[in-house]
Structures are given as C-alpha cells and as structure tokens.
Design a protein around this motif. Structure first.
Motif, PDB file in Angstrom:
ATOM      1  N   LEU A   7      -9.548  -9.001   2.267  1.00 14.66           N
ATOM      2  CA  LEU A   7     -10.697  -8.416   1.581  1.00 14.66           C
ATOM      3  C   LEU A   7     -11.563  -9.448   0.873  1.00 14.66           C
ATOM      4  CD1 LEU A   7      -9.384  -5.165  -0.125  1.00 14.66           C
ATOM      5  CD2 LEU A   7     -10.917  -5.388   1.820  1.00 14.66           C
TER       6      LEU A   7
ATOM      7  N   LEU B 275     -16.191  -0.646   4.241  1.00 16.60           N
ATOM      8  CA  LEU B 275     -15.030  -1.092   4.979  1.00 16.60           C
ATOM      9  C   LEU B 275     -13.882  -0.122   4.859  1.00 16.60           C
ATOM     10  CD1 LEU B 275     -12.611  -2.842   2.952  1.00 16.60           C
ATOM     11  CD2 LEU B 275     -14.905  -3.395   2.198  1.00 16.60           C
ATOM     12  N   ARG B 276     -12.981  -0.228   5.831  1.00 14.38           N
ATOM     13  CA  ARG B 276     -11.693   0.431   5.726  1.00 14.38           C
ATOM     14  C   ARG B 276     -10.662  -0.674   5.676  1.00 14.38           C
ATOM     15  NH1 ARG B 276      -8.543   4.586   9.922  1.00 14.38           N
ATOM     16  NH2 ARG B 276      -6.974   5.232   8.426  1.00 14.38           N
ATOM     17  N   ALA B 277      -9.758  -0.586   4.731  1.00 13.69           N
ATOM     18  CA  ALA B 277      -8.758  -1.631   4.581  1.00 13.69           C
ATOM     19  C   ALA B 277      -7.390  -1.014   4.372  1.00 13.69           C
ATOM     20  CB  ALA B 277      -9.090  -2.524   3.388  1.00 13.69           C
ATOM     21  N   GLU B 278      -6.374  -1.784   4.742  1.00 13.62           N
ATOM     22  CA  GLU B 278      -5.003  -1.421   4.407  1.00 13.62           C
ATOM     23  C   GLU B 278      -4.536  -2.493   3.453  1.00 13.62           C
ATOM     24  OE1 GLU B 278      -1.988  -1.310   7.614  1.00 13.62           O
ATOM     25  OE2 GLU B 278      -0.755  -2.269   6.081  1.00 13.62           O
ATOM     26  N   SER B 279      -4.122  -2.084   2.267  1.00 19.26           N
ATOM     27  CA  SER B 279      -3.830  -3.028   1.190  1.00 19.26           C
ATOM     28  C   SER B 279      -4.987  -4.015   1.132  1.00 19.26           C
ATOM     29  CB  SER B 279      -2.491  -3.710   1.385  1.00 19.26           C
ATOM     30  OG  SER B 279      -1.480  -2.741   1.446  1.00 19.26           O
ATOM     31  N   ASP B 280      -4.776  -5.314   1.254  1.00 20.16           N
ATOM     32  CA  ASP B 280      -5.958  -6.179   1.173  1.00 20.16           C
ATOM     33  C   ASP B 280      -6.322  -6.787   2.529  1.00 20.16           C
ATOM     34  OD1 ASP B 280      -4.227  -8.237   1.461  1.00 20.16           O
ATOM     35  OD2 ASP B 280      -4.987  -9.406  -0.229  1.00 20.16           O
TER      36      ASP B 280
ATOM     37  N   ALA C  50     -20.034  -8.812  -7.328  1.00 17.56           N
ATOM     38  CA  ALA C  50     -20.841  -7.626  -7.062  1.00 17.56           C
ATOM     39  C   ALA C  50     -21.643  -7.334  -8.311  1.00 17.56           C
ATOM     40  CB  ALA C  50     -19.961  -6.436  -6.708  1.00 17.56           C
TER      41      ALA C  50
ATOM     42  N   ARG D  12       3.633  -0.900   6.006  1.00 17.88           N
ATOM     43  CA  ARG D  12       2.769  -2.046   5.733  1.00 17.88           C
ATOM     44  C   ARG D  12       2.734  -2.987   6.928  1.00 17.88           C
ATOM     45  NH1 ARG D  12       4.562  -5.573   1.824  1.00 17.88           N
ATOM     46  NH2 ARG D  12       2.490  -6.497   1.713  1.00 17.88           N
ATOM     47  N   LEU D  13       1.665  -3.776   7.004  1.00 22.94           N
ATOM     48  CA  LEU D  13       1.526  -4.836   8.000  1.00 22.94           C
ATOM     49  C   LEU D  13       1.703  -4.320   9.422  1.00 22.94           C
ATOM     50  CD1 LEU D  13       3.752  -7.364   6.014  1.00 22.94           C
ATOM     51  CD2 LEU D  13       1.260  -7.274   5.975  1.00 22.94           C
ATOM     52  N   GLY D  14       1.217  -3.094   9.651  1.00 24.93           N
ATOM     53  CA  GLY D  14       1.226  -2.549  11.004  1.00 24.93           C
ATOM     54  C   GLY D  14       2.589  -2.149  11.537  1.00 24.93           C
TER      55      GLY D  14
ATOM     56  N   PRO E  49     -13.182  -1.417  -9.187  1.00 23.55           N
ATOM     57  CA  PRO E  49     -13.446  -2.422  -8.150  1.00 23.55           C
ATOM     58  C   PRO E  49     -12.184  -2.695  -7.338  1.00 23.55           C
ATOM     59  CG  PRO E  49     -13.374  -3.443 -10.323  1.00 23.55           C
ATOM     60  CD  PRO E  49     -13.271  -1.969 -10.531  1.00 23.55           C
ATOM     61  N   LEU E  50     -12.401  -3.264  -6.147  1.00 24.73           N
ATOM     62  CA  LEU E  50     -11.302  -3.511  -5.220  1.00 24.73           C
ATOM     63  C   LEU E  50     -10.154  -4.286  -5.844  1.00 24.73           C
ATOM     64  CD1 LEU E  50     -12.968  -4.468  -1.827  1.00 24.73           C
ATOM     65  CD2 LEU E  50     -11.738  -2.392  -2.439  1.00 24.73           C
TER      66      LEU E  50
ATOM     67  N   LEU F 107       2.069   2.881   1.418  1.00 15.06           N
ATOM     68  CA  LEU F 107       0.992   2.210   2.136  1.00 15.06           C
ATOM     69  C   LEU F 107      -0.323   2.619   1.467  1.00 15.06           C
ATOM     70  CD1 LEU F 107       0.383   0.523   4.711  1.00 15.06           C
ATOM     71  CD2 LEU F 107       0.124   2.675   5.931  1.00 15.06           C
ATOM     72  N   THR F 108      -1.173   1.648   1.199  1.00 18.08           N
ATOM     73  CA  THR F 108      -2.448   1.969   0.561  1.00 18.08           C
ATOM     74  C   THR F 108      -3.578   1.654   1.525  1.00 18.08           C
ATOM     75  OG1 THR F 108      -1.454   1.115  -1.452  1.00 18.08           O
ATOM     76  CG2 THR F 108      -3.766   1.681  -1.568  1.00 18.08           C
ATOM     77  N   GLU F 109      -4.426   2.620   1.792  1.00 19.17           N
ATOM     78  CA  GLU F 109      -5.634   2.357   2.569  1.00 19.17           C
ATOM     79  C   GLU F 109      -6.823   2.783   1.733  1.00 19.17           C
ATOM     80  OE1 GLU F 109      -4.172   2.637   7.193  1.00 19.17           O
ATOM     81  OE2 GLU F 109      -5.676   4.031   6.450  1.00 19.17           O
ATOM     82  N   LEU F 110      -7.976   2.259   2.060  1.00 18.96           N
ATOM     83  CA  LEU F 110      -9.118   2.602   1.235  1.00 18.96           C
ATOM     84  C   LEU F 110     -10.416   2.518   2.011  1.00 18.96           C
ATOM     85  CD1 LEU F 110     -10.798  -0.272  -0.163  1.00 18.96           C
ATOM     86  CD2 LEU F 110      -8.368  -0.676  -0.042  1.00 18.96           C
TER      87      LEU F 110
ATOM     88  N   ASP G 112     -17.619  -4.162  -3.086  1.00 16.26           N
ATOM     89  CA  ASP G 112     -16.289  -4.230  -3.702  1.00 16.26           C
ATOM     90  C   ASP G 112     -16.014  -3.057  -4.635  1.00 16.26           C
ATOM     91  OD1 ASP G 112     -17.563  -4.879  -5.977  1.00 16.26           O
ATOM     92  OD2 ASP G 112     -16.361  -6.656  -6.414  1.00 16.26           O
TER      93      ASP G 112
ATOM     94  N   ALA H 203      -1.797 -14.591   5.501  1.00 17.92           N
ATOM     95  CA  ALA H 203      -2.744 -15.259   6.394  1.00 17.92           C
ATOM     96  C   ALA H 203      -2.844 -16.761   6.088  1.00 17.92           C
ATOM     97  CB  ALA H 203      -4.117 -14.606   6.274  1.00 17.92           C
TER      98      ALA H 203
ATOM     99  N   THR I  34      -1.416 -11.732  -3.524  1.00 17.28           N
ATOM    100  CA  THR I  34      -1.791 -10.320  -3.685  1.00 17.28           C
ATOM    101  C   THR I  34      -1.298  -9.482  -2.528  1.00 17.28           C
ATOM    102  OG1 THR I  34      -3.902 -10.778  -2.632  1.00 17.28           O
ATOM    103  CG2 THR I  34      -3.858 -10.805  -5.033  1.00 17.28           C
ATOM    104  N   ALA I  35      -0.855 -10.116  -1.453  1.00 18.77           N
ATOM    105  CA  ALA I  35      -0.354  -9.372  -0.300  1.00 18.77           C
ATOM    106  C   ALA I  35       0.558 -10.300   0.471  1.00 18.77           C
ATOM    107  CB  ALA I  35      -1.501  -8.906   0.572  1.00 18.77           C
TER     108      ALA I  35
END
Lengths: 319, 319
Positions: free
Chosen positions: A145, A193-198, A312, B120-122, B144-145, B190-193, B198, B281, B311-312
């Motif tokens: 993100l 956007l659509r996100a899963e966690s970050d 932002a 998580r993580l697919g 905010p995100l 699992l968190t999606e948004l 942001d 990543a 953070t992830a």
C-alpha cells in the motif's frame, strides 16, 4: 469487427471508396455493406454515398467508440480492454466492479457522462455529456500500500505530458494530482483500491479531463482544453494520448524508475517551493512545500524549521 | 418473524407448550402453527408434538440461522444485519459486494461452507461444511490506511477473548492475527479494504474459526475448539460471543483506546520476546520481536542491534 474495418477503409481512402472494393476486401455483399453504413450513420458518422463513386467519410461523430479508441493504440497494458458507456453514476464504481470480476489489467471504462462524478475527498466532478473524458483504469501492481502514492504521482506526470503533447499547453501539477492551466483546474485524478492487509489487490485510477466544456459547464476555478487553447479537440485522440502516456509511465514504474518519474513530477510541480496550508485528519499544517519524499509524500517545512510529511490531505497554495 | 418467535416460545417453555397458547400469543390459527412447525423441522429442528400436551423442542439444528444469531445479541454495531448463506466461494467476496452496495456498518455474512476460503497471503482456509465459523464483517471506520493495523490487532484480541470466554481454553496471538492453541492454529483473521487514496471507504474483516472440525478436516498444524477442549460447541453461541467481543473492541478503538487494546494484545502475544524470521516483499529479516509500535507495526531487533519495523509479512517463530 466489420464496422471498425469499414471505418478504417473510409479513413485511409483519399476520396471515395467503391462498394465493390469494400465488398472484395471484406468478403461481404453490397447489401451487407449498405446495412453497416446505415448503422454507422446511426452512430453519428456522416458518410456520403454517390452512385458509381462509392462512399466517403465526411464527419466522424464526437462520440467515444471502443474500436476507435483501441484502433492503433499500440499500448502494452493500458487499454487492452476498453468499455464505453453512455451515462453512469461514476466510472470508478464501474471499474471497481470490473476489477472484482477479474478483468484484465489495464482495462479501461469511459463514459460520455457521469451523474455523480467524484473527485478527491468526496468532492463532485462536473461531467457534462460528451464534453470531457471521464474514465477509469484497472491496474494490478504487485506492491504494498505504501507504494501507491508513486502510482498516483506517475499518473499525474503521464496526464500532464499527454495534455502538453496534444494541446501544446504548458500545465502544472498541484500536489498530489490535479492538473492546472494558469491556476485553473483542467484535470484531476482519483485513486481507489482494493487491498488485503497492506497488499494491493487492484487499483482503480480515475481521470476526469475537461476537453470541450464551455465555461458554464465547469465548476468555478476549472477550465477546459478548449477554453485554454481556443479550439476544440477530438476526444478520442486526447484519450489515446493519455492512455499511451499512462502505459509508458506504468511500465517505467514497474521497472523501478520512480526516481526519474519523481524528477518529472517536480519539474511540473505547482506546489514545490510554495507556501502551502494542508489539512488532513490530523489537523492543519502551514509551511513551505520543500520536496517529495522517496515514497511520494510531500515534505513541508514549518516556520519552526521542523519538516513534516504528508501523504494525503487538502492543499491550499498560499501565494 | 413468526418462526423466530415460535422458537423463542419453545425454548422458554419448560416442557410442552400447547398449540392453543401459541395461537393466542401470535394471533394465528392452529393450522398455521402446524405449517410453521413443519418448516422448522425441515430446517433441522426436532420438535415433538403430543396430542393434548402440545409441542416441545427436542434438538436445535447445528445450523446457523440469522434470527438465532441476532436473537439477544445486544451489540451496538456488529451484527445489525446478519446474512447466512449455505456454500459460498468466500465470505470475503460476499461481504465486499455488500460493502459496495452500501450495506449498514457492522453487517455480517456467514456461510456454512466456503469452496475457496482464503487466509492471509493468498493461502487457503479449510472450511468444511457446518464445522466451523466462516464469516466476514463490513466496517466503515473513518481512518487513514495506516491506522488499519490497529483494527486487525483489535480483532485478534476480541477473537482471543471470545474463545477464552466460551471455551475456557488459553490461547495466544501470533502476529499479526492468528489465534493459536498450544502452537496449533485455531482461528485466523483476514482484512480487506476499499480505499480512496489513503482514506478507508470500508473494511471487510474476515474470520475463520475451527469449531467442531475433526483432525482430518483441518490443515496440518491446525486445531479446532472441539479437539482442544474435548467437547463440541454450539456454533451460534460461539459466533455471538465473537460478535459481542468485536463490537466492544471496535467501540473502544473508535474511542481512541488503542493503547489499552495494544496492552491486551501484548498479554496474549505468542510473538513478543521470541526469535522470529519474517519475510515480506522487501526480503527476510531475522531477530527478536521486541514490541509493537504505536501504529501496530512489529518491531524486530536484528542481531546487529538495529530495530526494524514490519507492518505485514509471513512470520516464523524460531524457538
């Protein structure tokens, strides 16, 4: 698509093209050609038909057509699929649904008009029918993100370049992503956007560009390409230019060329070295916008010398 | 709802309740009552009917029913709307669509089974029919995100508390939000948004909790409440407990009580003061997990003394 090919022939022929010739090239009957011509006329093409000479394209409609947009586009990712709709609430919602339904990356949805066009921070974006470009692009960058600001700023650079190339106007970018011509808003970008966690699942990049709008069709402080340049523009050509610049910019971002994109953003910036007031959830900060941070955040030096980061918010240029 | 009231009467009556009494209370005919009883039996209720005595509830079905979940729930936000579905691909997708269609905040969608339950993580989340709780909640926090990690960690605390209260088991939280019983995974979050720039538009919080699953129905390294406690659980009661704890935790988060929530997370942590290896990543980092940062990020002290924030990512407890 048959009609797409017929338009292509009409455009390429210097003068008239005979029904016979089209018939041979497309392997369809003269009656079928006549039927396609009627349908093209219904779509707004003005096509002259003269016995013994054939057909001639007189006027192309000022209407966005999927096959005209994709014809000769030559992009790698952006515009692989182009959907044109008439009036929608917002192309953002349309594109978001396409994203959820696993559309290909780079899919574009444009509308002739939006009944509730949105800008940043929940503001309205005036979207009069047939006068502007209102479109959204679905992207699927594999990034966390916090790299999203880079995508937004890249888009602003691409949009500015496309506008300059097509119109010859010199434009500036107001942080984060408004395009200004002489302090008037010409275009804006909205990122959802659509996100899963970050981790980003997909991004919808929405662009609103005032093309042929007249003053009474625009929000206060806004302008259009037509008002700024004193002439009308073919919206399809402008859209193609924007899609090409976005395609190029997106490829560069994926190649990790953010530092050079940032340099181009800074060259176009209406914000850097200006005194600004910025308001977000955390409150209001005033100071000098000094630079972009590596991740695209704006750095503001307050009067006490402290430098704060903003990712932002609502920005106001003070002088 | 008529059937909901009938179930209520049956549950409250100590023994049999006469058709006459139900008829008077609900102002419906004896024939209508008989029809409702048939429908309830079709849903899995075992209801004895004895002439001159009336009806008696023998067995409640092990089936999630919207009106049983909301009955006596007493929450402020979470569970204001509860949708129960049979088999879905993933409750995340169902809830995301509800979020886009402007469902009320706190809407819950549960399924008896998921054909492609996600972690998580697919990763896949094994979701055997009728054996677990698989549900998603739509929230609309105005944050905010970068405050989203707090929501995820709060949920882990709420889930752990609900499990402990219902089962008496002592569970731990593996950063960021897995619930472990004796190192085996009992539940995950699992968190999606959906966000604009942001700013969060809505969050979908998905919870998978293994309730009555047997060993062969679980992924390796996973466990269920039944396996851990040696007895079966009523899924409706467990779900109600989780919804109540989430409701309480969410209200606290909105009241800015994050510091105390963080303390509770730390008390339950299986991660802090452990040697961990975390991969995201940016690569892999190894060191000691020393604390949570104010925004919910995990702080890891590497062997060279440098403290890094995460953070992830995918975490592995080394010893």
């Amino acid at each position: 698509m048959m009609q797409e090919q017929i338009i292509q022939f009409l455009k390429e022929s210097d003068g008239y093209i005979s029904g016979e010739e089209i018939s041979v090239k497309l392997k369809i009957s003269r009656a079928a050609i006549w039927k396609h011509m009627q349908e093209l006329r219904a779509e707004g093409y003005e096509i002259a038909a003269v016995p013994h000479l054939g057909y001639r394209l007189v006027v192309c409609p000022d209407k966005l057509l999927s096959y005209e947009i994709t014809s000769g586009l030559g992009t790698r990712t952006i515009g692989r699929q182009v959907v044109v709709l008439d009036t929608v609430i917002s192309t953002m919602d349309e594109a978001f649904r396409m994203g959820m339904d696993n559309c290909p990356e780079g899919a574009v949805v444009c509308a002739e008009a939006q009944s509730k066009g949105r800008g940043r921070l929940g503001r309205a974006w005036s979207s009069p029918k047939g006068k502007g470009l209102y479109f959204s692009v679905v992207l699927r960058p594999q990034v966390p993100l916090n790299q999203l600001a880079q995508l937004t700023l890249m888009s602003a650079v691409a949009l500015a370049e496309a506008i300059e190339t097509t119109s010859g106007l010199k434009v500036l970018i107001k942080w984060p992503n408004d395009i200004l011509f002489e302090s008037h808003k010409l275009a804006g970008i909205l990122t959802e956007l659509r996100a899963e966690s970050d981790q980003v699942k997909f991004v919808v990049l929405g662009i609103g560009l005032n093309v042929n709008s007249s003053l009474n069709q625009l929000a206060p402080q806004a302008t259009s390409l037509k008002l700024a340049a004193g002439r009308s523009f073919n919206r399809t050509q402008v859209l193609q230019a924007v899609l090409r610049c976005l395609d190029k910019g997106y490829a560069r971002l994926l190649r990790h060329e953010w530092p050079t994109i940032m340099q181009e953003w800074l060259k176009h910036s209406a914000t850097i070295n200006k005194r600004v007031r910025i308001t977000d959830a955390a409150g209001t900060v005033e100071g000098e916008a000094v630079d972009l941070d590596g991740d695209g955040a704006l750095l503001i030096r307050k009067d006490n010398g402290l430098v704060v980061r903003k990712t932002a918010g609502d920005i106001f240029l003070l002088r």
